[in-house]
Design an enzyme around this catalytic site. Structure first.
Site, PDB file in Angstrom:
ATOM      1  N   GLY A  27      46.667   7.947 -18.772  1.00  0.00           N
ATOM      2  CA  GLY A  27      46.915   9.269 -19.514  1.00  0.00           C
ATOM      3  C   GLY A  27      48.432   9.488 -19.371  1.00  0.00           C
ATOM      4  CB  ALA A  28      51.250   6.952 -19.940  1.00  0.00           C
ATOM      5  CG  ASN A  29      48.470  11.579 -23.664  1.00  0.00           C
ATOM      6  OD1 ASN A  29      47.517  11.046 -22.819  1.00  0.00           O
ATOM      7  ND2 ASN A  29      48.210  13.065 -23.603  1.00  0.00           N
ATOM      8  CB  THR A  30      50.686  14.709 -21.381  1.00  0.00           C
ATOM      9  OG1 THR A  30      51.528  16.635 -21.309  1.00  0.00           O
ATOM     10  CG2 THR A  30      49.380  15.066 -20.701  1.00  0.00           C
ATOM     11  N   GLY A  31      51.634  14.714 -18.520  1.00  0.00           N
ATOM     12  CA  GLY A  31      51.733  15.794 -16.785  1.00  0.00           C
ATOM     13  C   GLY A  31      52.701  14.536 -16.296  1.00  0.00           C
ATOM     14  CB  ILE A  32      51.983  13.135 -12.760  1.00  0.00           C
ATOM     15  CG1 ILE A  32      51.364  15.282 -12.432  1.00  0.00           C
ATOM     16  CG2 ILE A  32      52.294  12.216 -11.607  1.00  0.00           C
ATOM     17  CD1 ILE A  32      50.455  15.254 -11.197  1.00  0.00           C
ATOM     18  N   GLY A  33      51.492  12.031 -15.993  1.00  0.00           N
ATOM     19  CA  GLY A  33      51.953  10.407 -16.324  1.00  0.00           C
ATOM     20  C   GLY A  33      52.783  10.052 -16.779  1.00  0.00           C
ATOM     21  CB  SER A 156      43.688  16.584  -6.403  1.00  0.00           C
ATOM     22  OG  SER A 156      43.059  17.839  -5.885  1.00  0.00           O
ATOM     23  CE1 TYR A 181      40.172  17.391 -11.081  1.00  0.00           C
ATOM     24  CE2 TYR A 181      40.990  18.216  -8.853  1.00  0.00           C
ATOM     25  CZ  TYR A 181      41.245  17.307  -9.885  1.00  0.00           C
ATOM     26  OH  TYR A 181      42.635  17.031  -9.493  1.00  0.00           O
TER      27      TYR A 181
HETATM   28  N1  LIG Z   1      48.425  19.368 -12.324  1.00  0.00           N
HETATM   29  C1  LIG Z   1      47.982  19.712 -10.299  1.00  0.00           C
HETATM   30  O1  LIG Z   1      48.484  20.386  -9.886  1.00  0.00           O
HETATM   31  C2  LIG Z   1      47.222  17.963 -10.013  1.00  0.00           C
HETATM   32  C3  LIG Z   1      47.066  17.981  -9.040  1.00  0.00           C
HETATM   33  C4  LIG Z   1      46.431  17.105  -7.778  1.00  0.00           C
HETATM   34  C5  LIG Z   1      45.613  15.611  -8.810  1.00  0.00           C
HETATM   35  N2  LIG Z   1      45.918  15.790  -9.801  1.00  0.00           N
HETATM   36  C6  LIG Z   1      45.811  14.774 -10.331  1.00  0.00           C
HETATM   37  O2  LIG Z   1      46.674  14.310 -11.405  1.00  0.00           O
HETATM   38  C7  LIG Z   1      46.520  13.049 -12.182  1.00  0.00           C
HETATM   39  C8  LIG Z   1      47.336  13.458 -13.628  1.00  0.00           C
HETATM   40  O3  LIG Z   1      47.137  14.700 -13.718  1.00  0.00           O
HETATM   41  P1  LIG Z   1      48.292  16.056 -14.449  1.00  0.00           P
HETATM   42  O4  LIG Z   1      48.405  16.705 -13.367  1.00  0.00           O
HETATM   43  O5  LIG Z   1      49.254  15.379 -15.435  1.00  0.00           O
HETATM   44  O6  LIG Z   1      46.698  16.744 -15.738  1.00  0.00           O
HETATM   45  P2  LIG Z   1      47.016  16.272 -17.904  1.00  0.00           P
HETATM   46  O7  LIG Z   1      48.596  17.034 -17.664  1.00  0.00           O
HETATM   47  O8  LIG Z   1      46.315  17.657 -17.711  1.00  0.00           O
HETATM   48  O9  LIG Z   1      47.246  14.946 -18.448  1.00  0.00           O
HETATM   49  C9  LIG Z   1      45.966  13.992 -18.038  1.00  0.00           C
HETATM   50  C10 LIG Z   1      46.247  13.005 -18.862  1.00  0.00           C
HETATM   51  O10 LIG Z   1      44.439  12.818 -18.761  1.00  0.00           O
HETATM   52  C11 LIG Z   1      44.136  11.705 -20.037  1.00  0.00           C
HETATM   53  N3  LIG Z   1      42.569  11.973 -19.925  1.00  0.00           N
HETATM   54  C12 LIG Z   1      41.509  12.725 -20.043  1.00  0.00           C
HETATM   55  N4  LIG Z   1      40.618  12.613 -19.891  1.00  0.00           N
HETATM   56  C13 LIG Z   1      40.930  11.188 -20.556  1.00  0.00           C
HETATM   57  C14 LIG Z   1      40.397   9.974 -20.506  1.00  0.00           C
HETATM   58  N5  LIG Z   1      38.878   9.898 -21.562  1.00  0.00           N
HETATM   59  N6  LIG Z   1      40.839   8.562 -21.243  1.00  0.00           N
HETATM   60  C15 LIG Z   1      41.747   8.472 -21.292  1.00  0.00           C
HETATM   61  N7  LIG Z   1      42.883   9.443 -20.528  1.00  0.00           N
HETATM   62  C16 LIG Z   1      42.298  10.909 -20.418  1.00  0.00           C
HETATM   63  C17 LIG Z   1      44.899  12.947 -20.501  1.00  0.00           C
HETATM   64  O11 LIG Z   1      45.205  13.102 -22.234  1.00  0.00           O
HETATM   65  P3  LIG Z   1      44.407  13.974 -23.628  1.00  0.00           P
HETATM   66  O12 LIG Z   1      46.015  14.786 -23.021  1.00  0.00           O
HETATM   67  O13 LIG Z   1      44.464  12.810 -24.314  1.00  0.00           O
HETATM   68  O14 LIG Z   1      43.656  14.893 -22.589  1.00  0.00           O
HETATM   69  C18 LIG Z   1      46.041  13.400 -20.360  1.00  0.00           C
HETATM   70  O15 LIG Z   1      46.811  12.213 -20.507  1.00  0.00           O
HETATM   71  C19 LIG Z   1      45.365  13.668 -12.355  1.00  0.00           C
HETATM   72  O16 LIG Z   1      44.029  12.803 -11.915  1.00  0.00           O
HETATM   73  C20 LIG Z   1      44.737  14.736 -11.557  1.00  0.00           C
HETATM   74  O17 LIG Z   1      43.258  15.009 -11.145  1.00  0.00           O
HETATM   75  C21 LIG Z   1      46.885  16.404 -10.457  1.00  0.00           C
END
Ligand SMILES: NC(=O)c1ccc[n+]([C@@H]2O[C@H](COP(=O)([O-])OP(=O)(O)OC[C@H]3O[C@@H](n4cnc5c(N)ncnc54)[C@H](OP(=O)(O)O)[C@@H]3O)[C@@H](O)[C@H]2O)c1
Length: 298
Positions: A27-33, A156, A181
């Site tokens: 999931g490295a294309n956006t966000g935390i990744g 989380s 979730y």
């Molecule tokens: N943001 C928060 O406040 C928060 C809080 C607690 C925990 N987290 C955890 O942090 C992690 C990263 O989340 P984020 O906040 O950075 O969210 P995000 O911006 O939505 O990024 C999520 C990433 O996961 C990818 N993904 C989703 N479904 C997938 C699949 N079937 N196969 C491969 N990749 C997939 C997405 O790809 P696409 O762009 O193609 O959809 C995107 O790259 C998650 O595990 C989340 O549960 C986040």
């Protein structure tokens, strides 16, 4: 705002280099990744950005190459909602990589309407837990071969609301997006704990990271009132780069400073919920996950 926020989230930094090390970030294309991939690339690591959407993945890799001089990043396709895609990804890794030092299981889907993976499992449990469980299983030989190595599972704080519903793991009887979730994130915590026990002697350690509340696209599926409530707390919400700190902390900190199987938040060890420390549930979840994936992982 930035200054007041920094009172809550003291900026962590480290100048540890990772030249010669290889990392996979899902999931490295956006966000935390994406921010994690960028940080590791800045330290000299080779980073494989495992992304569901190839176009988005390649764009993100180009962004990082533009921002980080000499970045060694490459985007590869991985759909965690499809075990065939996970197998192909792993095969590709064995064909191209001599070593794997860090597997960062970061990708996640949150609070989506009910849907299923290609293998018929509820999407959040399927992607967040089963997909990463299977990926780790397939890559374990390379991690062992590259030891000391680390697996970092991004969970989380929502895990604390979770319950592993063994009688209806895929919530087929009663789907609730938030509960599903929370269950999947509790599964991340329990998986880390059991994995750590099984791989410690092999030189592979495992950590859970809770990134805190981070401003990303994660809540795209959440209902509007929840999105609005989170926006109201935006004062406390971290930037994606801040959200990546604890992951990077678990990558670069000396092993002697970390506890394998442990739960990390704000760049420090902390306690997970009581359910997150239930070894009986962790063991049962392991067996059930193997059964669902038809694998033998002892
Ligand atoms: N943001 C928060 O406040 C928060 C809080 C607690 C925990 N987290 C955890 O942090 C992690 C990263 O989340 P984020 O906040 O950075 O969210 P995000 O911006 O939505 O990024 C999520 C990433 O996961 C990818 N993904 C989703 N479904 C997938 C699949 N079937 N196969 C491969 N990749 C997939 C997405 O790809 P696409 O762009 O193609 O959809 C995107 O790259 C998650 O595990 C989340 O549960 C986040």
């Amino acid at each position: 705002m930035q200054t007041i926020r920094s009172l809550f989230y003291s900026k962590w930094s480290s100048d540890v280099r990772l030249d010669g090390r290889t990392a996979i970030v899902t999931g490295a294309n956006t966000g935390i990744g994406k921010e994690t991939a960028k940080d590791l690339a800045g330290r000299g690591a080779r980073v494989i950005m495992a992304c569901r959407d190839t176009v988005k993945g390649e764009q993100a890799a180009r962004d990082i190459m533009r921002e980080v001089k000499g970045a060694k990043v490459v985007a590869r396709q991985l759909d965690l909602a499809d075990t065939k895609s996970i197998c192909q990804f792993a095969e590709n890794i064995y064909n191209t990589e001599k070593a794997l030092h860090y597997l960062i299981n970061n990708a996640g889907v949150a609070m989506c309407p009910y849907s299923t993976t290609a293998d018929g499992y509820e999407m959040q449990f399927g992607v967040n837990h089963l997909g990463h469980f299977f990926l780790t299983f397939l890559l374990l030989d390379l991690l062992k071969h590259s030891a000391p190595s680390r697996v970092i599972n991004v969970a989380s704080g929502a895990h604390a609301m979770g319950k592993i519903q063994f009688e209806d793991l895929c919530n087929e009887k009663n789907y609730h997006p938030i509960k599903a979730y929370a269950q999947s994130k509790l599964a991340n915590v329990l998986f880390t704990r059991e994995l750590a026990k099984r791989t410690e002697a092999l030189g592979v350690s495992a950590y859970t990271v809770d990134p805190g509340m981070v401003d990303t696209e994660l809540i795209r599926h959440a209902k509007r009132p929840l999105q609005e409530m989170i926006k109201r707390f935006s004062f406390f919400v971290k930037s994606p780069a801040e959200g990546a700190y604890t992951i990077v902390y678990c990558v670069v900190s000396p092993e002697t400073k970390l506890i394998t199987g442990g739960y990390y938040k704000d760049c420090a060890y902390t306690e997970s919920s009581r359910a997150g420390k239930d070894d009986g549930t962790a063991l049962k979840l392991w067996a059930v996950s193997c059964h669902m994936l038809t694998i033998r992982w002892r």
